[in-house]
Design a protein around this motif. Structure first.
Motif, PDB file in Angstrom:
ATOM      1  N   ALA A  16       0.775  -1.302  -0.010  1.00  0.00           N
ATOM      2  CA  ALA A  16      -0.018  -0.109   0.129  1.00  0.00           C
ATOM      3  C   ALA A  16       0.890   1.298   0.113  1.00  0.00           C
ATOM      4  N   TYR A  17       0.470   2.177  -0.748  1.00  0.00           N
ATOM      5  CA  TYR A  17       1.131   3.443  -0.758  1.00  0.00           C
ATOM      6  C   TYR A  17       0.281   4.501   0.115  1.00  0.00           C
ATOM      7  N   PRO A  18       1.019   5.131   1.049  1.00  0.00           N
ATOM      8  CA  PRO A  18       0.002   5.986   1.685  1.00  0.00           C
ATOM      9  C   PRO A  18      -0.467   7.170   1.133  1.00  0.00           C
ATOM     10  N   GLY A  25      -4.926   6.160   0.600  1.00  0.00           N
ATOM     11  CA  GLY A  25      -3.852   5.666   0.054  1.00  0.00           C
ATOM     12  C   GLY A  25      -4.248   4.687  -0.988  1.00  0.00           C
ATOM     13  N   VAL A  26      -3.278   4.211  -1.694  1.00  0.00           N
ATOM     14  CA  VAL A  26      -3.442   3.292  -2.891  1.00  0.00           C
ATOM     15  C   VAL A  26      -3.166   1.790  -2.415  1.00  0.00           C
ATOM     16  N   ARG A  27      -3.895   0.865  -2.526  1.00  0.00           N
ATOM     17  CA  ARG A  27      -3.540  -0.430  -2.428  1.00  0.00           C
ATOM     18  C   ARG A  27      -3.136  -1.160  -3.616  1.00  0.00           C
ATOM     19  N   ALA A  28      -1.863  -0.965  -3.982  1.00  0.00           N
ATOM     20  CA  ALA A  28      -1.351  -1.408  -5.410  1.00  0.00           C
ATOM     21  C   ALA A  28      -1.271  -2.821  -5.640  1.00  0.00           C
ATOM     22  N   VAL A  29      -0.841  -3.602  -4.508  1.00  0.00           N
ATOM     23  CA  VAL A  29      -1.084  -5.199  -4.480  1.00  0.00           C
ATOM     24  C   VAL A  29      -1.881  -5.680  -3.290  1.00  0.00           C
ATOM     25  N   GLY A  46       0.085  -8.353 -16.897  1.00  0.00           N
ATOM     26  CA  GLY A  46      -1.107  -7.297 -16.546  1.00  0.00           C
ATOM     27  C   GLY A  46      -1.094  -6.088 -17.279  1.00  0.00           C
ATOM     28  N   GLU A  47      -2.202  -5.275 -17.243  1.00  0.00           N
ATOM     29  CA  GLU A  47      -2.232  -3.821 -17.870  1.00  0.00           C
ATOM     30  C   GLU A  47      -1.410  -3.028 -17.068  1.00  0.00           C
ATOM     31  N   SER A  48      -1.054  -1.798 -17.410  1.00  0.00           N
ATOM     32  CA  SER A  48      -0.618  -0.570 -17.105  1.00  0.00           C
ATOM     33  C   SER A  48      -1.368  -0.480 -15.667  1.00  0.00           C
ATOM     34  N   GLY A  49      -0.482  -0.335 -14.351  1.00  0.00           N
ATOM     35  CA  GLY A  49      -1.176   0.172 -13.194  1.00  0.00           C
ATOM     36  C   GLY A  49      -1.785  -0.958 -12.534  1.00  0.00           C
ATOM     37  N   CYS A  50      -1.641  -2.187 -12.883  1.00  0.00           N
ATOM     38  CA  CYS A  50      -2.134  -3.056 -12.285  1.00  0.00           C
ATOM     39  C   CYS A  50      -1.341  -3.748 -10.944  1.00  0.00           C
ATOM     40  N   GLY A  51      -0.208  -3.136 -10.788  1.00  0.00           N
ATOM     41  CA  GLY A  51       0.582  -3.557  -9.597  1.00  0.00           C
ATOM     42  C   GLY A  51       1.715  -3.994  -9.797  1.00  0.00           C
ATOM     43  N   LYS A  52       2.212  -4.601 -10.986  1.00  0.00           N
ATOM     44  CA  LYS A  52       3.379  -5.251 -11.343  1.00  0.00           C
ATOM     45  C   LYS A  52       4.705  -4.901 -10.905  1.00  0.00           C
ATOM     46  N   THR A  53       4.767  -3.642 -10.828  1.00  0.00           N
ATOM     47  CA  THR A  53       6.274  -3.054 -10.557  1.00  0.00           C
ATOM     48  C   THR A  53       6.105  -2.829  -8.899  1.00  0.00           C
ATOM     49  N   SER A  54       4.994  -2.661  -8.193  1.00  0.00           N
ATOM     50  CA  SER A  54       4.749  -2.592  -6.760  1.00  0.00           C
ATOM     51  C   SER A  54       5.192  -3.934  -6.361  1.00  0.00           C
ATOM     52  N   LEU A  55       4.639  -4.887  -6.813  1.00  0.00           N
ATOM     53  CA  LEU A  55       5.048  -6.149  -6.444  1.00  0.00           C
ATOM     54  C   LEU A  55       6.534  -6.553  -6.686  1.00  0.00           C
ATOM     55  N   ASP A 182      11.726  -5.961 -15.080  1.00  0.00           N
ATOM     56  CA  ASP A 182      10.570  -5.182 -14.965  1.00  0.00           C
ATOM     57  C   ASP A 182      10.327  -4.626 -16.650  1.00  0.00           C
ATOM     58  N   GLU A 183       9.523  -5.240 -17.185  1.00  0.00           N
ATOM     59  CA  GLU A 183       9.698  -4.732 -18.621  1.00  0.00           C
ATOM     60  C   GLU A 183      10.842  -4.370 -19.388  1.00  0.00           C
ATOM     61  N   PRO A 184      11.733  -5.504 -19.610  1.00  0.00           N
ATOM     62  CA  PRO A 184      13.266  -5.261 -19.579  1.00  0.00           C
ATOM     63  C   PRO A 184      13.528  -4.726 -21.351  1.00  0.00           C
TER      64      PRO A 184
HETATM   65  N1  LIG Z   1       5.023   5.639  -5.262  1.00  0.00           N
HETATM   66  C1  LIG Z   1       3.935   5.773  -5.603  1.00  0.00           C
HETATM   67  N2  LIG Z   1       2.825   6.404  -4.659  1.00  0.00           N
HETATM   68  C2  LIG Z   1       1.519   6.084  -4.801  1.00  0.00           C
HETATM   69  N3  LIG Z   1       0.930   5.319  -5.728  1.00  0.00           N
HETATM   70  C3  LIG Z   1       1.661   4.437  -6.637  1.00  0.00           C
HETATM   71  C4  LIG Z   1       3.093   4.807  -6.426  1.00  0.00           C
HETATM   72  N4  LIG Z   1       3.684   3.868  -7.262  1.00  0.00           N
HETATM   73  C5  LIG Z   1       2.776   3.264  -7.751  1.00  0.00           C
HETATM   74  N5  LIG Z   1       1.409   3.637  -7.234  1.00  0.00           N
HETATM   75  C6  LIG Z   1       0.289   3.340  -7.866  1.00  0.00           C
HETATM   76  O1  LIG Z   1      -0.040   1.930  -7.715  1.00  0.00           O
HETATM   77  C7  LIG Z   1      -0.827   1.213  -8.712  1.00  0.00           C
HETATM   78  C8  LIG Z   1       0.157   0.088  -9.197  1.00  0.00           C
HETATM   79  O2  LIG Z   1       1.441   0.717  -9.841  1.00  0.00           O
HETATM   80  P1  LIG Z   1       2.557  -0.084 -10.559  1.00  0.00           P
HETATM   81  O3  LIG Z   1       3.659   0.851 -10.928  1.00  0.00           O
HETATM   82  O4  LIG Z   1       2.847  -1.204  -9.390  1.00  0.00           O
HETATM   83  O5  LIG Z   1       1.671  -0.696 -11.781  1.00  0.00           O
HETATM   84  P2  LIG Z   1       2.451  -1.560 -12.995  1.00  0.00           P
HETATM   85  O6  LIG Z   1       1.624  -2.722 -13.232  1.00  0.00           O
HETATM   86  O7  LIG Z   1       3.887  -1.850 -12.834  1.00  0.00           O
HETATM   87  O8  LIG Z   1       1.975  -0.429 -14.163  1.00  0.00           O
HETATM   88  P3  LIG Z   1       2.934  -0.249 -15.557  1.00  0.00           P
HETATM   89  O9  LIG Z   1       2.497  -1.222 -16.598  1.00  0.00           O
HETATM   90  O10 LIG Z   1       2.541   1.042 -16.117  1.00  0.00           O
HETATM   91  O11 LIG Z   1       4.413  -0.128 -15.295  1.00  0.00           O
HETATM   92  C9  LIG Z   1      -0.907   2.337  -9.555  1.00  0.00           C
HETATM   93  O12 LIG Z   1      -2.335   2.575  -9.181  1.00  0.00           O
HETATM   94  C10 LIG Z   1      -0.225   3.321  -9.222  1.00  0.00           C
HETATM   95  O13 LIG Z   1      -0.654   4.717  -9.574  1.00  0.00           O
END
Ligand SMILES: Nc1ncnc2c1ncn2[C@@H]1O[C@H](COP(=O)(O)OP(=O)(O)OP(=O)(O)O)[C@@H](O)[C@H]1O
Ligand SMILES: [Mg+2]
Length: 273
Positions: A16-18, A25-29, A46-55, A182-184
């Motif tokens: 979660a991001y505060p 906050g955002v629950r990214a994963v 998964g599509e953009s913003g689904c949480g891959k980079t956060s995971l 990550d998306e290399p």
């Molecule tokens: N530092 C941050 N602070 C707050 N919210 C964030 C932060 N980083 C990511 N998010 C949010 O968390 C969610 C997941 O983001 P993330 O970057 O993990 O997605 P992704 O699947 O990697 O997307 P992409 O394919 O575009 O790289 C999104 O809603 C994003 O806006």
């Protein structure tokens, strides 16, 4: 697969991001579980913003967990334990979308590799300059670069594909067991994408290095990975053999991913035929 066969075990992880300025906050994963066997190349799509980079950030130990836990070789990743984390950060290396940010602009590719080798000194011989030079040449050969030419270039003098090769060599220099990629290839030209994908594939096969391969494109993941997880809105909705996912998607989202097949995927499909 028993728990002992797991190099990486992600259990019920929430990131979660505060919120800021009074916003939520955002629950990214949200409660994600996945596992990787030693040497296995596993897809996360998964599509953009689904949480891959956060995971990926959680796996790297860069982001705190709001829930769940992550284990590596049976040991819990503990961000508070600095000694343990130092070793973990060696065992788990990141391959970035754009390696430019990870490379020092003031060091030639060869000097950057030698510096990494010196800092980590993961094998005997790296204390001496000739030892590091020899290992550097080995690494450059592994990533298909001519050390005599490319080793003398600065990051800005390299093409995107060459930079990614250096980024991969740098990751390998510390002797990792797992790469988080990550998306290399998404920043690269289509023709270069295939070369880098093949390089990553060869490396994991030859060195037995596992990989969490993150992409938004199911066809690229299918080409790279025997097994794939599909992520939607912070959760895993489907997991299985990539070929099976492709042929019989169980989740409607997986089906939409297949429908959106970009050019590089058509090229890859043509190659594997
Ligand atoms: N530092 C941050 N602070 C707050 N919210 C964030 C932060 N980083 C990511 N998010 C949010 O968390 C969610 C997941 O983001 P993330 O970057 O993990 O997605 P992704 O699947 O990697 O997307 P992409 O394919 O575009 O790289 C999104 O809603 C994003 O806006
Ligand atoms: Mg991302």
């Amino acid at each position: 697969m028993s728990a002992d066969d797991r190099l990486l075990d992600v259990r019920d992880v929430t990131v979660a991001y505060p919120g800021r300025h009074g916003r939520d906050g955002v629950r990214a994963v949200n409660g994600v579980s996945l596992h990787i066997a030693p040497g296995e190349v596993v897809g996360l799509v998964g599509e953009s913003g689904c949480g891959k980079t956060s995971l990926g950030g959680a796996v790297m130990g860069m982001l705190p967990l709001a829930g769940g836990e992550i284990s590596f070789q049976g040991e819990r990743v503990d961000r508070e334990n600095r000694t343990w984390m130092r070793e973990y950060r060696r065992r788990v290396q990141m391959v970035f979308q754009d390696p430019m940010g990870a490379l020092n602009p003031r060091l030639t590719a060869g000097a950057a590799l030698e510096e990494t080798l010196y800092v980590h000194r993961t094998q005997p011989g790296l204390e001496t300059a000739p030892g590091r030079r020899a290992r550097r040449q080995e690494l450059m050969a592994q990533v298909g670069m001519d050390d005599a030419v490319m080793g003398a270039r600065y990051p800005h003098e390299l093409s995107g594909g060459q930079r990614q090769r250096i980024g991969i060599a740098r990751a390998l220099a510390v002797g990792p067991r797992l790469l988080v990629a990550d998306e290399p290839v998404s920043a690269l030209d289509v023709s270069v994408q295939v070369q880098i994908l093949n390089l990553l594939k060869d490396i994991s096969e030859q060195l037995g290095v596992a990989c969490l391969f993150i992409a938004h494109d199911l066809a690229v993941v299918r080409y790279m990975c025997r097994r794939t997880y599909v992520m939607v809105g912070g959760a895993i909705v489907e997991e299985g053999l990539s070929d099976t996912l492709f042929a019989h998607p169980a989740h409607p989202y997986t089906a939409t991913l297949i429908a959106a097949v970009p050019d590089v995927a058509r090229g890859l499909a043509a190659r594997s035929r």
